[in-house]
Design a protein around this motif. Structure first.
Motif, PDB file in Angstrom:
ATOM      1  N   SER A 152       0.953  -1.097  -0.037  1.00 46.44           N
ATOM      2  CA  SER A 152       0.311   0.282  -0.350  1.00 46.44           C
ATOM      3  C   SER A 152       0.686   1.070  -0.214  1.00 46.44           C
ATOM      4  CB  SER A 152      -0.630  -0.410   1.194  1.00 46.44           C
ATOM      5  OG  SER A 152       0.161   0.110   2.446  1.00 46.44           O
ATOM      6  N   ILE A 153       0.068   2.449  -0.174  1.00 48.77           N
ATOM      7  CA  ILE A 153       0.891   3.353  -0.213  1.00 48.77           C
ATOM      8  C   ILE A 153       1.488   3.456   1.136  1.00 48.77           C
ATOM      9  CG2 ILE A 153       0.839   6.307  -0.548  1.00 48.77           C
ATOM     10  CD1 ILE A 153      -1.672   5.866  -2.979  1.00 48.77           C
ATOM     11  N   ASN A 154       1.151   3.745   1.964  1.00 49.86           N
ATOM     12  CA  ASN A 154       1.342   3.729   3.658  1.00 49.86           C
ATOM     13  C   ASN A 154       2.572   3.304   4.207  1.00 49.86           C
ATOM     14  OD1 ASN A 154       0.967   5.009   6.269  1.00 49.86           O
ATOM     15  ND2 ASN A 154       0.983   2.804   7.061  1.00 49.86           N
ATOM     16  N   ASP A 155       2.556   1.726   3.001  1.00 53.66           N
ATOM     17  CA  ASP A 155       3.698   0.484   3.831  1.00 53.66           C
ATOM     18  C   ASP A 155       5.559   1.724   2.970  1.00 53.66           C
ATOM     19  OD1 ASP A 155       1.919  -1.913   4.799  1.00 53.66           O
ATOM     20  OD2 ASP A 155       1.326  -2.073   2.316  1.00 53.66           O
ATOM     21  N   TRP A 156       5.134   2.296   1.108  1.00 51.06           N
ATOM     22  CA  TRP A 156       6.002   2.847   0.809  1.00 51.06           C
ATOM     23  C   TRP A 156       6.416   3.314   1.569  1.00 51.06           C
ATOM     24  CZ3 TRP A 156       8.154  -0.116  -2.283  1.00 51.06           C
ATOM     25  CH2 TRP A 156       7.743  -0.903  -3.373  1.00 51.06           C
ATOM     26  N   TYR A 157       5.737   4.579   2.218  1.00 49.67           N
ATOM     27  CA  TYR A 157       5.694   5.626   3.142  1.00 49.67           C
ATOM     28  C   TYR A 157       6.435   5.252   4.401  1.00 49.67           C
ATOM     29  CZ  TYR A 157       4.788   9.964   6.168  1.00 49.67           C
ATOM     30  OH  TYR A 157       4.760  11.128   7.353  1.00 49.67           O
ATOM     31  N   LEU A 172       4.297   7.671  -3.092  1.00 49.68           N
ATOM     32  CA  LEU A 172       2.664   7.907  -4.486  1.00 49.68           C
ATOM     33  C   LEU A 172       3.402   8.177  -5.243  1.00 49.68           C
ATOM     34  CD1 LEU A 172       1.338  11.352  -3.246  1.00 49.68           C
ATOM     35  CD2 LEU A 172      -0.014   9.132  -3.145  1.00 49.68           C
ATOM     36  N   THR A 173       4.628   8.179  -5.199  1.00 49.65           N
ATOM     37  CA  THR A 173       5.324   7.991  -6.654  1.00 49.65           C
ATOM     38  C   THR A 173       6.007   6.271  -6.879  1.00 49.65           C
ATOM     39  OG1 THR A 173       7.752   9.089  -5.785  1.00 49.65           O
ATOM     40  CG2 THR A 173       6.409  10.042  -7.111  1.00 49.65           C
ATOM     41  N   TYR A 174       6.445   5.536  -5.661  1.00 43.82           N
ATOM     42  CA  TYR A 174       6.436   4.241  -5.883  1.00 43.82           C
ATOM     43  C   TYR A 174       5.406   3.238  -6.262  1.00 43.82           C
ATOM     44  CZ  TYR A 174      10.779   2.919  -4.256  1.00 43.82           C
ATOM     45  OH  TYR A 174      12.836   3.936  -3.606  1.00 43.82           O
ATOM     46  N   ASP A 175       4.039   4.053  -5.867  1.00 46.39           N
ATOM     47  CA  ASP A 175       2.885   3.273  -5.854  1.00 46.39           C
ATOM     48  C   ASP A 175       2.473   3.231  -7.377  1.00 46.39           C
ATOM     49  OD1 ASP A 175       0.008   2.199  -5.203  1.00 46.39           O
ATOM     50  OD2 ASP A 175      -0.448   4.110  -6.196  1.00 46.39           O
ATOM     51  N   MET A 176       2.675   4.402  -8.015  1.00 45.02           N
ATOM     52  CA  MET A 176       2.650   4.928  -9.506  1.00 45.02           C
ATOM     53  C   MET A 176       3.585   4.559 -10.221  1.00 45.02           C
ATOM     54  SD  MET A 176       3.798   9.243 -12.343  1.00 45.02           S
ATOM     55  CE  MET A 176       5.125   8.764 -11.149  1.00 45.02           C
ATOM     56  N   ILE A 177       4.844   3.667 -10.020  1.00 40.38           N
ATOM     57  CA  ILE A 177       5.680   2.632 -10.960  1.00 40.38           C
ATOM     58  C   ILE A 177       5.188   2.145 -10.746  1.00 40.38           C
ATOM     59  CG2 ILE A 177       7.782   1.997 -10.983  1.00 40.38           C
ATOM     60  CD1 ILE A 177       8.816   4.551  -9.561  1.00 40.38           C
ATOM     61  N   LEU A 178       4.937   1.220 -10.029  1.00 39.47           N
ATOM     62  CA  LEU A 178       4.528  -0.418  -9.645  1.00 39.47           C
ATOM     63  C   LEU A 178       3.062  -0.570 -10.342  1.00 39.47           C
ATOM     64  CD1 LEU A 178       5.436  -3.078  -8.434  1.00 39.47           C
ATOM     65  CD2 LEU A 178       4.214  -2.235  -6.800  1.00 39.47           C
ATOM     66  N   THR A 179       1.971   0.554 -10.007  1.00 38.63           N
ATOM     67  CA  THR A 179       0.331   0.312 -10.957  1.00 38.63           C
ATOM     68  C   THR A 179       0.409   1.052 -11.958  1.00 38.63           C
ATOM     69  OG1 THR A 179       0.171   1.771  -9.993  1.00 38.63           O
ATOM     70  CG2 THR A 179      -0.125  -0.090  -8.069  1.00 38.63           C
ATOM     71  N   GLN A 180       1.334   1.131 -12.250  1.00 40.82           N
ATOM     72  CA  GLN A 180       1.084   1.862 -14.079  1.00 40.82           C
ATOM     73  C   GLN A 180       2.111   1.566 -15.042  1.00 40.82           C
ATOM     74  OE1 GLN A 180      -0.132   6.161 -13.478  1.00 40.82           O
ATOM     75  NE2 GLN A 180      -0.034   6.124 -11.864  1.00 40.82           N
ATOM     76  N   THR A 199      18.654  -2.795 -10.947  1.00 44.21           N
ATOM     77  CA  THR A 199      17.732  -2.248 -10.320  1.00 44.21           C
ATOM     78  C   THR A 199      15.980  -2.994 -10.652  1.00 44.21           C
ATOM     79  OG1 THR A 199      18.720  -0.335 -10.569  1.00 44.21           O
ATOM     80  CG2 THR A 199      16.022   0.471 -10.298  1.00 44.21           C
ATOM     81  N   ALA A 200      15.635  -3.330  -8.862  1.00 46.72           N
ATOM     82  CA  ALA A 200      13.995  -3.864  -9.043  1.00 46.72           C
ATOM     83  C   ALA A 200      13.434  -2.972  -8.282  1.00 46.72           C
ATOM     84  CB  ALA A 200      13.835  -5.114  -9.797  1.00 46.72           C
ATOM     85  N   LEU A 201      12.323  -2.427  -8.411  1.00 46.09           N
ATOM     86  CA  LEU A 201      10.838  -2.687  -7.284  1.00 46.09           C
ATOM     87  C   LEU A 201      10.803  -3.587  -6.605  1.00 46.09           C
ATOM     88  CD1 LEU A 201      10.731   0.161  -7.863  1.00 46.09           C
ATOM     89  CD2 LEU A 201       8.993   0.862  -7.555  1.00 46.09           C
ATOM     90  N   GLY A 202      10.888  -3.951  -5.073  1.00 43.39           N
ATOM     91  CA  GLY A 202      10.572  -4.877  -3.982  1.00 43.39           C
ATOM     92  C   GLY A 202      11.508  -5.824  -4.109  1.00 43.39           C
ATOM     93  N   LYS A 203      12.985  -5.858  -4.121  1.00 50.05           N
ATOM     94  CA  LYS A 203      13.262  -6.932  -4.431  1.00 50.05           C
ATOM     95  C   LYS A 203      13.193  -7.758  -2.985  1.00 50.05           C
ATOM     96  CE  LYS A 203      17.008  -5.541  -6.685  1.00 50.05           C
ATOM     97  NZ  LYS A 203      18.338  -6.284  -7.869  1.00 50.05           N
ATOM     98  N   ASN A 204      13.421  -6.713  -2.169  1.00 50.89           N
ATOM     99  CA  ASN A 204      13.615  -6.909  -0.544  1.00 50.89           C
ATOM    100  C   ASN A 204      12.771  -7.725   0.408  1.00 50.89           C
ATOM    101  OD1 ASN A 204      11.889  -4.111  -0.756  1.00 50.89           O
ATOM    102  ND2 ASN A 204      12.162  -3.752   0.877  1.00 50.89           N
ATOM    103  N   LEU A 205      11.363  -8.004  -0.387  1.00 50.96           N
ATOM    104  CA  LEU A 205      10.315  -8.426  -0.108  1.00 50.96           C
ATOM    105  C   LEU A 205       9.898  -9.659  -1.078  1.00 50.96           C
ATOM    106  CD1 LEU A 205       7.755  -5.576  -1.459  1.00 50.96           C
ATOM    107  CD2 LEU A 205       8.240  -5.781   1.280  1.00 50.96           C
ATOM    108  N   VAL A 206      11.351 -10.182  -1.605  1.00 58.07           N
ATOM    109  CA  VAL A 206      10.575 -11.512  -2.282  1.00 58.07           C
ATOM    110  C   VAL A 206      11.577 -12.425  -1.455  1.00 58.07           C
ATOM    111  CG1 VAL A 206       9.287 -11.097  -3.728  1.00 58.07           C
ATOM    112  CG2 VAL A 206      12.143 -10.964  -4.369  1.00 58.07           C
TER     113      VAL A 206
END
Length: 319
Positions: free
Chosen positions: A168-173, A226-234, A257-264
């Motif tokens: 969620s955006i709050n997670d990124w925040y 917010l921009t993390y969410d933009m990148i991931l969802t668009q 480079t890849a978003l969320g590598k720390n989550l997998v």
């Protein structure tokens, strides 16, 4: 040797809109009307002494601002190109909204408004990292004013939401609120550079870390979320085949480079951000594209391997 302790000692608290951070060229501002508010968009516009009639727009990545294009601006200007370098809303010296619905379409429209305000009729759009996603969206929306497209280690060459759990955006925040110089350096070294860390890289990590010392850092962190969410969802990865303009891909093949590598898991992480393959795959998708690979180079070819980067770029622009 440059240590984390030394870097922390040298950090300078940076203002919300970087008023106390000097850019390499004069900064101007354009008021942008969007989403029932007025925002300020900062930009540098350098006109060549001996112009060749061509303009290049340089779009920055997520963890950067227009200032990191300094050497590219100098080189292109000497070759006769006019160079326009905006800070997108939410970045650099531009406004940091309290509430803003970020989309690549909105940022592309803002950029087009700037280009029109400067009476530029046609331009090459060059984007790095997140700026590559924005440049792609711009070229898809406005092919009539996009002479050429150049993508430099763009992110979004794969759809990360297929691999990482929802954030969620709050997670990124919350993730942004925890950032400091040591963590920023660790991420950039692992993802961007891999090789020896030096002051050319440290200056950009220190810029991000300097913001964390600001009493309004929560505003900066919220915009980053917010921009993390933009990148991931668009993602733009499904539309590369729709591009109508000539396109150059410049790819540093060591990039991871890849978003969320720390989550997998370790196994999934090993499949993400493989630019030596992603560059080839993307070049096959884009009609009328050329691929230039820069071996043993990470996420920022225009900083880490400038000579190879500019050698690939200028002849393409001059065609």
């Amino acid at each position: 040797m440059f240590t984390n302790v030394q870097a922390q000692e040298e950090l300078k608290k940076l203002d919300l809109n970087l008023e106390n951070y000097k850019y390499p060229y004069q900064v101007s501002f354009l008021e942008i009307e969007a989403q029932q508010e007025t925002y300020t968009m900062a930009y540098m516009y350098v006109k060549a002494e001996n112009p060749n009639g061509k303009t290049v727009v340089l779009l920055h990545g997520k963890n950067f601002n227009g200032a990191y294009w300094q050497t590219t601006m100098e080189a292109l200007s000497k070759k006769g190109f006019d160079v326009l370098v905006p800070d997108q809303i939410g970045f650099g010296k531009s406004s940091k909204p309290e509430y803003f619905q970020y989309s690549f379409q909105q940022l592309a429209e803002n950029t087009k408004n700037l280009i029109e305000a400067l009476q530029i009729e046609e331009t090459t759009i060059l984007g790095h990292s997140m700026g590559g996603m924005l440049a792609t969206r711009f070229a898809l929306m406005y092919p009539e004013i996009t002479e050429k497209l150049v993508l430099v280690n763009p992110i979004g060459l794969e759809d990360w939401k297929l691999k990482i759990p929802y954030q969620s955006i709050n997670d990124w925040y919350q993730q942004e609120l925890k950032k400091d110089y040591e963590g920023i350096k660790k991420y950039q070294k692992e993802s961007y550079y891999a090789g020896d860390w030096n002051e050319d890289y440290a200056k950009w990590a220190k810029l991000l870390a300097g913001w964390t010392l600001n009493e309004d850092y929560s505003r900066i962190a919220w915009n980053a979320a917010l921009t993390y969410d933009m990148i991931l969802t668009q993602p733009v990865v499904y539309e590369f085949q729709e591009l109508e303009v000539p396109t150059l891909l410049i790819i540093g093949t060591r990039d991871r480079t890849a978003l969320g590598k720390n989550l997998v898991s370790k196994e999934v992480k090993a499949t993400m951000g493989l630019y030596e393959q992603l560059g080839k795959d993307t070049a096959e998708k884009i009609p009328n594209s050329e691929l230039v690979e820069i071996p043993d180079t990470g996420h920022l070819p225009h900083i880490e391997a400038f000579d190879e980067f500019i050698k690939a770029l200028v002849p393409y622009l001059e065609k």
